[in-house]
Design an enzyme around this catalytic site. Sequence first.
Site, short mmCIF file in Angstrom:
data_model
loop_
_atom_site.label_atom_id
_atom_site.label_comp_id
_atom_site.label_asym_id
_atom_site.label_seq_id
_atom_site.Cartn_x
_atom_site.Cartn_y
_atom_site.Cartn_z
N MET A 1 -11.08 -18.50 22.95
CA MET A 1 -12.00 -18.08 22.09
C MET A 1 -11.97 -16.90 21.67
SD MET A 1 -15.37 -19.83 23.92
CE MET A 1 -16.30 -19.17 22.90
N GLY A 3 -14.14 -15.15 20.05
CA GLY A 3 -15.20 -14.39 19.62
C GLY A 3 -15.80 -14.66 18.46
N GLY A 4 -15.63 -15.26 17.36
CA GLY A 4 -16.16 -15.82 16.37
C GLY A 4 -16.46 -17.09 15.80
N ASP A 6 -15.71 -19.52 14.59
CA ASP A 6 -14.32 -21.23 14.12
C ASP A 6 -14.07 -20.95 15.57
OD1 ASP A 6 -14.56 -20.81 12.11
OD2 ASP A 6 -12.98 -19.51 11.94
N SER A 7 -14.13 -20.92 16.94
CA SER A 7 -13.93 -20.60 18.23
C SER A 7 -14.99 -21.33 19.04
CB SER A 7 -12.93 -19.68 19.21
OG SER A 7 -13.70 -18.52 19.00
N MET A 26 -8.75 -14.31 25.50
CA MET A 26 -6.89 -13.44 25.06
C MET A 26 -7.32 -12.09 24.31
SD MET A 26 -3.78 -15.06 23.61
CE MET A 26 -4.44 -14.54 21.57
N CYS A 91 2.49 -13.94 17.03
CA CYS A 91 1.48 -13.38 18.39
C CYS A 91 1.33 -15.62 18.77
CB CYS A 91 0.29 -13.37 18.13
SG CYS A 91 -1.08 -13.38 18.88
N GLY A 116 -9.84 -22.79 17.68
CA GLY A 116 -10.24 -22.96 16.64
C GLY A 116 -9.30 -23.10 14.97
N CYS A 185 -5.30 -8.16 14.42
CA CYS A 185 -6.93 -7.89 15.61
C CYS A 185 -6.01 -6.08 15.84
CB CYS A 185 -5.67 -8.47 17.30
SG CYS A 185 -4.56 -8.02 17.68
#
Length: 260
Positions: A1, A3-4, A6-7, A26, A91, A116, A185
């Site tokens: 996840m 933090g958004g 979608d996830s 992660m 990534c 997500g 990121c």
Amino acid sequence: MSGGVDSSVTAHLLKARGLDVEAVFMRNWDTRDERGECPSELDYRDVKAVCKQLDIKCHEINLVKEYWNTVFSFTLDEYSQGRTPNPDILCNREIKFGVLLKAISRLGPFQWFATGHYARTIGDKLYRGLDRRKDQSYYLAAVDSKYFSHTVFPLGLLDKKRDVRKLALDSGLVTANKEESMGICFVGERRRFDAFLAEYLPQHPGDIMSENGKVLGRHNGMFTKTIGQSAGISGWQDKWYIYAKDMKSNRMYAVQNRYV
């Protein structure tokens, strides 16, 4: 996840199916922005809040070193040679479907890996997500297909605006109204990418030339513009776009949009 939203909705959908779900956050980058905030800390806070709402276990896995060595260093090297890499593709291949899966396996046995992403799988084949505006199969295209046979993308059949936001709001998820993250990121969303790269790569200004050899303007380093990008030259009715780079002469070449 991440933090958004979608996830968060992905975890909600899996939990609603009655599955035994555990979340993994992660951590790839660990510097603070200009306001003194660490974006990854803020994201992890939201992950923990959603996990508390859904009553699922949450794990944090620190992959800062692996990300730097595998993704970020490669990205800098590519830019230093005038090329434009895609760190998100790397990534996914090397970190998310590489070292992260190995780290997860040490937490205990698991049957499925879910993310997500807006994509779909059938067996070990990858397909585009039905929401063409959000389709992310391109960013997963370099992942070894052997991983897709035990990967699920619950959002692959959903529309972001019509379905996912509504699910988040109806479920009362704390991330329901969180703005969508569009930045890489390690750069964030409030910084210019070329300014960020200038902190790591030496700047060697040079000329921007027309195909006829006329000097049109200057660039601040070969990493500051990519092929197809606006050359940033003002005073012309038609825009100029970068179409080539010459690393030896430190020159970029541009054409006007009527030729592109």
